[in-house]
Enzyme design. Structure first.
Site, PDB file in Angstrom:
ATOM      1  N   ILE A  69       0.876  -1.169   0.000  1.00 30.95           N
ATOM      2  CA  ILE A  69       0.000   0.000   0.000  1.00 30.95           C
ATOM      3  C   ILE A  69       0.915   1.221   0.000  1.00 30.95           C
ATOM      4  O   ILE A  69       1.899   1.270   0.746  1.00 30.95           O
ATOM      5  CB  ILE A  69      -0.974   0.006   1.206  1.00 30.95           C
ATOM      6  CG1 ILE A  69      -1.866   1.255   1.173  1.00 30.95           C
ATOM      7  CG2 ILE A  69      -0.251  -0.111   2.539  1.00 30.95           C
ATOM      8  CD1 ILE A  69      -2.980   1.264   2.224  1.00 30.95           C
ATOM      9  N   SER A  70       0.611   2.182  -0.856  1.00 25.78           N
ATOM     10  CA  SER A  70       1.465   3.358  -0.990  1.00 25.78           C
ATOM     11  C   SER A  70       1.468   4.193   0.286  1.00 25.78           C
ATOM     12  O   SER A  70       0.568   4.099   1.116  1.00 25.78           O
ATOM     13  CB  SER A  70       0.987   4.231  -2.154  1.00 25.78           C
ATOM     14  OG  SER A  70       1.168   3.572  -3.388  1.00 25.78           O
TER      15      SER A  70
END
Length: 230
Positions: A64-65
């Site tokens: 997940i960024s």
């Protein structure tokens, strides 16, 4: 590539958004509102520090960024995430950004996530069901599908906004084809060295591309190559 804070004292979603505003990453009230509405803690692995400004592993060689990258992409796409518009999130992972898109385009719009790891699709739907985007999922204006994101999701095309959450060696033609005239795609492009590209399709169908910033994303590849560790 950049990290704005490590998370000391950051233990609430609203504080995370305030930090992003403080550092100038978020200048839009609409983006601040949607990131406050969708709690990042619902979309990270159990026990993870949800509000640290860092990407994190979510299994299956996916990530997940970092919050600042999500904020950057939402700001770049804001004008193409107006109520009633269609948005596509390629490599939707935990479902976080897909949920943000759904809130922005609203019940009259359409937000579609495509993820090629079925287990991530299943877990992302559970994440969304715990969030404020749950009614949109139930009503059908938000959906997440298992598929090869490089092929987009033709069923709901054309899209006003396309976000790609992994780095492609070149921009996939299928995604360009599914971008509506007047639409915008944000996609990391490159192998060892990557740039976040902003791709605008002009009303005559021509394409304009510019580089926003240097980034570091996992590769946009096949499901098998990803599970093998590329």
């Amino acid at each position: 590539m950049q990290r704005f804070w490590i998370g000391n004292g950051i233990n609430k979603n609203k504080q995370m958004v305030e930090h992003l505003q403080h550092y100038g990453v978020i200048s839009s009230m609409k983006v601040a509102e949607v990131m406050e509405t969708i709690d990042r803690a619902l979309f990270v692995p159990d026990g993870a520090s949800a509000y640290v400004d860092s990407p994190m592993a979510i299994g299956y060689n996916a990530t997940i960024s970092a919050p600042h990258m999500h904020a950057t992409c939402l700001q770049l796409l804001e004008q193409n995430l107006q109520p009633g518009m269609h948005a596509l999130d390629v490599g939707s992972g935990t479902g976080y950004l897909t949920a943000c898109f759904a809130i922005m385009v609203g019940p009259q719009g359409r937000a579609v996530g495509v993820e090629h790891i079925p287990e991530l699709v299943a877990s992302s739907i559970k994440n969304i069901e715990k969030s404020t985007a749950a009614p949109l999922l139930k009503e059908g204006s938000l959906s997440v599908h298992a598929g090869d994101g490089r092929q987009g999701w033709p069923e709901c095309a054309p899209y006003d906004a396309i976000h790609v959450g992994a780095a492609a060696p070149e921009i996939p033609q299928a995604l360009l084809d599914q971008l509506k005239p007047g639409g915008r795609m944000v996609i990391p492009v490159g192998n060892m060295f990557q740039d976040l590209k902003v791709v605008d399709k002009n009303m005559d169908g021509s394409i304009s591309i510019r580089s926003e910033t240097s980034v570091r994303y996992v590769p946009l590849t096949s499901r098998d190559a990803q599970l093998r560790g590329y």
